[in-house]
Design an enzyme around this catalytic site. Structure first.
Site, short mmCIF file in Angstrom:
data_model
loop_
_atom_site.label_atom_id
_atom_site.label_comp_id
_atom_site.label_asym_id
_atom_site.label_seq_id
_atom_site.Cartn_x
_atom_site.Cartn_y
_atom_site.Cartn_z
NE ARG A 72 56.47 13.13 38.58
CZ ARG A 72 57.54 12.75 37.89
NH1 ARG A 72 57.80 11.48 37.72
NH2 ARG A 72 58.36 13.64 37.38
N GLY A 102 59.73 7.06 32.00
CA GLY A 102 60.89 6.53 32.73
C GLY A 102 60.59 5.19 33.37
CG ASP A 127 66.36 12.56 35.28
OD1 ASP A 127 66.57 13.77 35.11
OD2 ASP A 127 65.42 12.12 35.96
N GLY A 170 68.67 16.02 37.02
CA GLY A 170 69.22 14.66 36.91
C GLY A 170 68.80 13.74 38.05
CB ALA A 186 82.14 22.41 34.14
CD GLU A 187 86.39 26.70 34.54
OE1 GLU A 187 85.15 26.63 34.62
OE2 GLU A 187 86.98 27.25 33.59
CG HIS A 258 60.81 22.96 36.03
ND1 HIS A 258 61.07 23.26 37.34
CD2 HIS A 258 60.30 21.71 36.02
CE1 HIS A 258 60.70 22.24 38.10
NE2 HIS A 258 60.23 21.29 37.32
CB ILE A 259 64.90 26.76 31.24
CG1 ILE A 259 66.26 26.60 31.89
CG2 ILE A 259 64.22 28.02 31.69
CD1 ILE A 259 67.30 27.56 31.32
#
Ligand code: ATP
Length: 329
Positions: A72, A102, A127, A170, A186-187, A258-259
């Site tokens: 950046r 992005g 994202d 995200g 996912a619940e 970061h994985i």
């Protein structure tokens, strides 16, 4: 001989290398010269620019990250920084610049365009929050990485009757959480775009435990309580601590971190990178500028960079609803 530059900027995303390879090989096929600019706009200012031949992109299709590296560069937002960038571009005699990144990267491309150079953008961000394209490079691989982690967490959650709160990336959007949550079972899925009631989730977990299902995965987007870089306590911990306190369930918190950025790109992201990189060069050869190569309705679609930046892309609320139905609670 036409000269084309490439840079990757902003957060890295798996599949960027497929795009770099496609740009280099398409450009060489059309007898253009290609220059790789290292570390985003920072490398442009500092003259970190290398000529690229076909061998420079050998064996990179399967590698995550970006061989050109990314950074950046706040200096590019200053008049002095921009002047330095312009001098480099003029000295090299570049006709067009292809940027991979992005929306911030696309804003940088607009500045380059104003300096009189052709620019084309390729959307690459895990994202998936860029407008005018269904998919950005990297998103698919990241969702698969999250699914792999969820599978592993599910094994231990079942064995120990535990609730796992899993925080995914995200930034301020919930694309990763919704896609991984729906397909990973996912619940509950908590995203910044939709208000939620933690007490209702706690009641749900208690009801579920009462009928014999004591293990659950609650998928939480990192941007739930504001900009993840600025919050004191990450959203996974806010939600996890609340659930532990109000349900008495054995609750564990896993921040995937970061994985989610690394790893070999999926079929989908390699294909996306290849198609987009190829099209970006064709656009430059056709004299186009200020364009973004998107992928919508399963095909390449071109839009104005400006429109892509200004279009707010929203998550698919019906998929979130469907995930709730599929949770079967
Ligand atoms: P990600 O979605 O992964 O964050 P991004 O491309 O949006 O990717 P940013 O950090 O926002 O990432 O931007 C990358 C770089 O683009 C910045 O470091 C800067 O060099 C340049 N850039 C960002 N915004 C602008 C702007 N408004 N004008 C000129 N250049 C910009």
């Amino acid at each position: 001989m036409m000269k084309i530059g490439i840079l990757t900027s902003g957060g890295d995303a798996p599949g960027m290398n497929a795009a770099i390879r496609a740009i280099v090989r398409t450009a060489l096929y059309h007898d253009c010269q290609v220059f790789g600019i290292k570390r985003g706009f920072g490398g442009l200012l500092n003259g970190e620019i290398v000529p690229m031949n076909s061998r420079a992109v050998s064996d990179i299709l399967q590698r995550g990250g970006t061989i050109l590296q990314s950074a950046r560069c706040p200096e590019f937002n200053t008049p002095e920084g921009r002047q330095k960038a312009k001098e480099q571009l003029v000295e090299l005699g570049l006709k067009g610049l292809i940027v991979i990144g992005g929306d911030g990267t696309f804003r940088g491309a607009q500045v380059i365009n104003e300096m009189g150079f052709q620019t084309v953008g390729i959307p690459a961000t895990i994202d998936n929050d860029i407008g005018c394209t269904d998919f950005s490079i990297g998103f698919d691989t990241t969702v698969n990485t999250v699914l792999d982690a969820m599978n592993k967490i599910r094994d231990t959650a079942f064995s120990h009757d535990r609730v796992y709160v899993v925080e995914v990336m995200g930034k301020k959007s919930g694309f990763i959480a919704v896609s991984a949550g729906l397909t990973g079972g996912a619940e509950a899925i908590l995203v910044p775009e939709v208000s939620f009631d933690l007490d209702e989730i706690c009641s749900q977990l208690k009801r579920s435990a009462a009928v014999g299902k004591a293990h659950s995965i609650i998928l939480v987007a990192e941007g739930l309580n504001g900009d993840p870089k600025e919050v004191e306590k990450s959203s996974g911990f806010v939600v996890g601590d609340y659930i532990r306190k109000h349900t008495g369930c054995d609750t564990r918190i896993t921040v995937l971190g970061h994985i989610q950025r690394g790893g070999t790109p999926s079929f989908f992201d390699r294909r996306l990178g290849t198609l987009m990189g190829n099209k970006a060069v064709e656009l430059i050869l056709d004299g186009a500028t200020e364009k973004m190569v998107g992928f919508t309705n399963n095909q390449i679609q071109i839009s104005d960079i400006n429109k892509a930046i200004k279009t707010k892309k929203t998550i698919d609320f019906s998929e979130l609803e469907l995930a709730h139905v599929m949770a079967g609670l």
